[in-house]
Design a protein around this motif. Structure first.
Motif, short mmCIF file in Angstrom:
data_model
loop_
_atom_site.label_atom_id
_atom_site.label_comp_id
_atom_site.label_asym_id
_atom_site.label_seq_id
_atom_site.Cartn_x
_atom_site.Cartn_y
_atom_site.Cartn_z
N GLY A 168 0.81 -1.22 0.00
CA GLY A 168 0.00 0.00 0.00
C GLY A 168 0.84 1.27 0.00
O GLY A 168 0.51 2.25 -0.68
N THR A 169 1.91 1.27 0.77
CA THR A 169 2.80 2.44 0.83
C THR A 169 3.36 2.75 -0.56
O THR A 169 3.45 3.91 -0.96
N MET A 170 3.73 1.70 -1.28
CA MET A 170 4.30 1.90 -2.62
C MET A 170 3.24 2.33 -3.63
O MET A 170 3.50 3.16 -4.51
N ILE A 171 2.04 1.78 -3.52
CA ILE A 171 0.96 2.18 -4.43
C ILE A 171 0.66 3.67 -4.27
O ILE A 171 0.43 4.38 -5.26
N GLN A 172 0.72 4.15 -3.03
CA GLN A 172 0.44 5.57 -2.79
C GLN A 172 1.42 6.47 -3.53
O GLN A 172 1.07 7.59 -3.93
N ARG A 173 2.63 6.01 -3.75
CA ARG A 173 3.62 6.82 -4.46
C ARG A 173 3.22 7.09 -5.91
O ARG A 173 3.69 8.06 -6.51
N TYR A 174 2.39 6.23 -6.46
CA TYR A 174 1.97 6.41 -7.84
C TYR A 174 0.85 7.44 -7.99
O TYR A 174 0.52 7.83 -9.12
N LYS A 175 0.25 7.85 -6.88
CA LYS A 175 -0.80 8.88 -6.88
C LYS A 175 -1.89 8.57 -7.93
O LYS A 175 -2.28 9.42 -8.74
N LEU A 176 -2.36 7.35 -7.89
CA LEU A 176 -3.39 6.93 -8.84
C LEU A 176 -4.73 7.56 -8.48
O LEU A 176 -5.12 7.59 -7.31
N ASP A 177 -5.45 8.03 -9.48
CA ASP A 177 -6.77 8.63 -9.23
C ASP A 177 -7.87 7.60 -9.44
O ASP A 177 -7.61 6.43 -9.75
N GLU A 178 -9.10 8.03 -9.27
CA GLU A 178 -10.24 7.13 -9.40
C GLU A 178 -10.26 6.44 -10.76
O GLU A 178 -10.52 5.23 -10.87
N ALA A 179 -9.98 7.20 -11.81
CA ALA A 179 -10.00 6.64 -13.16
C ALA A 179 -8.95 5.55 -13.32
O ALA A 179 -9.19 4.53 -13.99
N ALA A 180 -7.79 5.74 -12.70
CA ALA A 180 -6.73 4.74 -12.81
C ALA A 180 -7.13 3.44 -12.11
O ALA A 180 -6.85 2.35 -12.60
N GLY A 190 -8.55 3.33 -3.87
CA GLY A 190 -8.16 2.69 -2.63
C GLY A 190 -8.37 1.19 -2.62
O GLY A 190 -7.92 0.49 -1.71
N HIS A 191 -9.03 0.68 -3.66
CA HIS A 191 -9.25 -0.76 -3.79
C HIS A 191 -7.98 -1.35 -4.44
O HIS A 191 -7.94 -1.67 -5.62
N ASN A 192 -6.95 -1.50 -3.63
CA ASN A 192 -5.63 -1.85 -4.15
C ASN A 192 -5.59 -3.18 -4.89
O ASN A 192 -4.87 -3.32 -5.89
N ASP A 193 -6.35 -4.16 -4.43
CA ASP A 193 -6.30 -5.47 -5.08
C ASP A 193 -6.83 -5.42 -6.51
O ASP A 193 -6.44 -6.24 -7.35
N LEU A 194 -7.72 -4.46 -6.78
CA LEU A 194 -8.27 -4.34 -8.13
C LEU A 194 -7.19 -3.97 -9.15
O LEU A 194 -7.32 -4.28 -10.34
N LEU A 195 -6.12 -3.36 -8.69
CA LEU A 195 -5.03 -2.97 -9.59
C LEU A 195 -4.36 -4.18 -10.24
O LEU A 195 -3.67 -4.03 -11.25
N ASN A 196 -4.57 -5.37 -9.67
CA ASN A 196 -4.03 -6.57 -10.32
C ASN A 196 -4.56 -6.76 -11.73
O ASN A 196 -3.89 -7.37 -12.57
N VAL A 197 -5.79 -6.24 -11.98
CA VAL A 197 -6.37 -6.37 -13.32
C VAL A 197 -6.48 -5.04 -14.05
O VAL A 197 -6.50 -5.02 -15.28
N THR A 198 -6.54 -3.91 -13.31
CA THR A 198 -6.67 -2.61 -14.00
C THR A 198 -5.32 -1.93 -14.22
O THR A 198 -5.17 -1.16 -15.17
N GLN A 199 -4.34 -2.18 -13.35
CA GLN A 199 -3.01 -1.59 -13.49
C GLN A 199 -1.93 -2.63 -13.16
O GLN A 199 -1.10 -2.43 -12.28
N PRO A 200 -1.93 -3.77 -13.84
CA PRO A 200 -0.98 -4.82 -13.49
C PRO A 200 0.48 -4.40 -13.62
O PRO A 200 1.34 -4.90 -12.87
N ALA A 201 0.78 -3.48 -14.53
CA ALA A 201 2.17 -3.04 -14.70
C ALA A 201 2.67 -2.34 -13.44
O ALA A 201 3.86 -2.45 -13.09
N VAL A 202 1.79 -1.60 -12.76
CA VAL A 202 2.18 -0.92 -11.52
C VAL A 202 2.53 -1.95 -10.45
O VAL A 202 3.56 -1.85 -9.76
N ILE A 203 1.68 -2.94 -10.28
CA ILE A 203 1.90 -3.96 -9.25
C ILE A 203 3.17 -4.76 -9.56
O ILE A 203 4.00 -5.02 -8.68
N GLU A 204 3.34 -5.12 -10.81
CA GLU A 204 4.54 -5.87 -11.19
C GLU A 204 5.80 -5.05 -10.94
O GLU A 204 6.82 -5.58 -10.47
N ALA A 205 5.75 -3.75 -11.23
CA ALA A 205 6.91 -2.89 -11.00
C ALA A 205 7.27 -2.82 -9.52
O ALA A 205 8.45 -2.82 -9.15
#
Length: 524
Positions: free
Chosen positions: A22-34, A49-64
């Motif tokens: 979560g700390t690292m996700i916050q650094r990306y400053k993702l908005d609602e659309a992201a 704030g639904h961080n787990d959803l990023l596995n399918v909507t922003q997988p590149a961020v999680i992988e990074a």
């Protein structure tokens, strides 16, 4: 990966776990659309704030983020799946996505491992499927007007966790980590689901556990259990490791991890927060990489650790410093424990050879106590709890609870009484003996005990198949068991028959079910 790879490394050195997602996700400053991505643009609820959803909507961020932790020296990275099960996902109306998000989270982590090990072929890195505590509790009431109310139930949790674990395994995890345990009963449901899947033929991987203690200066967790009480409650699970994470910083966690390291005969992990939260600080936490790492090095030098990392507020810089700090420090050598009967309510009870008789309070047995029976049949559970309290105050070390009465819904009565009892810490501190001639009542009791109790009883009366089925379930729920000297021919009526039946029961339980001998109590 084969189990032995992880265990071989643990024998050689201290392994490094990653830090906060979560700390690292916050650094990306993702908005609602992201967070929504394309697929969830029209979703009715807010998703930021639904961080787990990023596995399918922003997988590149999680992988990074995973790659940054691996490049910082992490041997084990946790999937971004802390809330990827239907109980937590219901907050977003996404109950059906548990499997998908879990599988996608595992695949993100696997891709990161593949990329790093391709560049560094000598590295051996592992993916741990992160399994959080859910957003609800099954052992504590969330309704101030009803102490028996629960936000979720054991069967609901088992279904939710099973779906999550299937996704994690299909996504390729090497380990399963049940973490941030604040409600031991929730965790027992997770372990039940995992072991059930393994028994059904799912790919088996090592299981890790990590508990959270929330109050600085206290050795009791959120649900009131002590460290030893917690360990006894989950000791039936064939764990690779047990540890602590979250809520506390290293200063507050230090005495707790020391105690756990002395209790557990398995590998021990720790990933504390970067101190206690402070919203005025840039990261929200006070511990820097340079201040956190030396404290964890001291723990390692004291022989307390096998796996170490960070939780909330930690970053790849923290993990790099921790990895450098413990490099070359010998790993903790798990000890052995005496094979004693170890039970728990909120507190632990160990029955040793020098122990006197264990006092089992039986006035909460509806078949043997007319006064208790009258209270339960009248629906006066408050006064019925007084009976239990008097037993504990009078020296009972275990409370026997029996609701077998023809005029009563025994299953519902067992559930309600145990849930009400859980709210009374002066009673709940002792282990429970669930006593019934009806399996469905026993099972309901097991589904409402966060501690390690006793089942009273099972026997060979209905044959080996039923006996083994019930014993396996009792073991999976995490209880000891009383075995009666009954078999298909009836009750033992002589000393040779008692010996014959008890020997047969013992052999079946120890060789076919794996019940430790100390968890078998004979009533011949």
């Amino acid at each position: 990966m084969p189990v032995h790879e992880v265990e071989a490394l643990l024998r050689e050195r201290i392994l490094i776990l990653d830090g906060a997602m979560g700390t690292m996700i916050q650094r990306y400053k993702l908005d609602e659309a992201a967070f929504r991505g394309t697929r969830f643009q029209q979703w009715a609820k807010d998703l930021k704030g639904h961080n787990d959803l990023l596995n399918v909507t922003q997988p590149a961020v999680i992988e990074a983020i995973h790659r940054q932790y691996l490049e910082a020296g992490a041997d084990i990275i946790e999937t971004n799946t802390f809330n990827s099960q239907s109980v937590s996902l219901s907050d977003y109306g996404m109950e059906e996505l548990g499997y998908e998000l879990s599988k996608a989270g595992a695949e993100c982590a696997r891709r990161a491992v593949a990329a790093v090990t391709a560049a560094q072929p000598a590295r051996r890195c592992f993916v741990a499927g992160a399994i959080g505590p859910t957003t609800k509790t099954s052992s504590i009431s969330t309704d101030s007007n009803d102490a028996a109310a629960r936000g979720t139930t054991f069967p609901e949790l088992v279904r939710a966790y099973a779906e999550q674990v299937r996704g994690l395994l299909d996504g390729g995890v090497d380990l399963l980590l049940v973490e941030t345990i604040f409600d031991t009963l929730n965790a027992k449901a997770a372990f039940f689901a995992i072991q059930q899947l393994f028994a059904e033929g799912a790919r088996q991987v090592p299981i890790m556990a990590s508990v959270t203690f929330i109050q600085a200066g206290s050795n009791r967790g959120f649900s009131g259990q002590t460290v030893e009480g917690f360990w006894n409650s989950i000791s039936h699970v064939p764990l690779l490791s047990v540890g602590m994470n979250c809520a506390l910083g290293p200063k507050e966690m230090r005495p707790l991890i020391e105690e756990l390291s002395q209790l557990a005969p398995i590998y021990v992990s720790s990933h504390p927060n970067a101190g206690l939260p402070n919203p005025l600080l840039p990261t929200g936490f006070p511990e820097t990489p340079d201040s956190l790492a030396p404290q964890l090095r001291e723990w390692a030098q004291n022989g307390w650790l096998n796996i170490v990392g960070g939780c909330c507020g930690t970053t790849p810089d923290h993990i790099r410093s921790i990895a450098d700090a413990v490099r070359g420090v010998s790993p903790r050598r798990p000890g052995t424990v005496e094979p004693y009967l170890r039970l728990s309510g909120l507190e632990a009870l160990t029955v040793r050879p020098e122990s006197n008789f264990v006092n089992v309070g039986e006035r909460t047995n509806i078949t043997g106590s007319p006064a208790f029976s009258k209270l339960i049949l009248a629906g006066d559970y408050d006064k019925a709890l007084t009976v239990a309290r008097q037993q504990v105050e009078g020296g009972a070390q275990v409370i026997d609870i029996n609701m077998d009465e023809g005029m009563l819904d025994s299953t519902a009565a067992m559930q309600k009484f145990l849930r009400l009892l859980a709210a009374e810490s002066d009673i709940a501190r002792v282990p429970i003996m669930v006593d019934s001639s009806k399996w469905e009542v026993i099972e309901e009791g097991l589904r409402n005990m966060q501690g390690k109790g006793i089942v009273n009883s099972i026997s060979l009366k209905e044959g080996e198949a039923k006996f083994l089925e019930q014993a396996r379930l009792i073991r999976r729920y995490g209880a000891a068991m009383v075995v009666m000297a009954f078999d298909e021919r009836g009750q033992a009526d002589s000393l040779p028959r008692r010996i014959e039946i008890c020997e047969r029961s013992y052999r079946l339980l120890t060789t076919q079910v794996g019940v430790p001998p100390q968890d078998i109590i004979f009533d011949p």
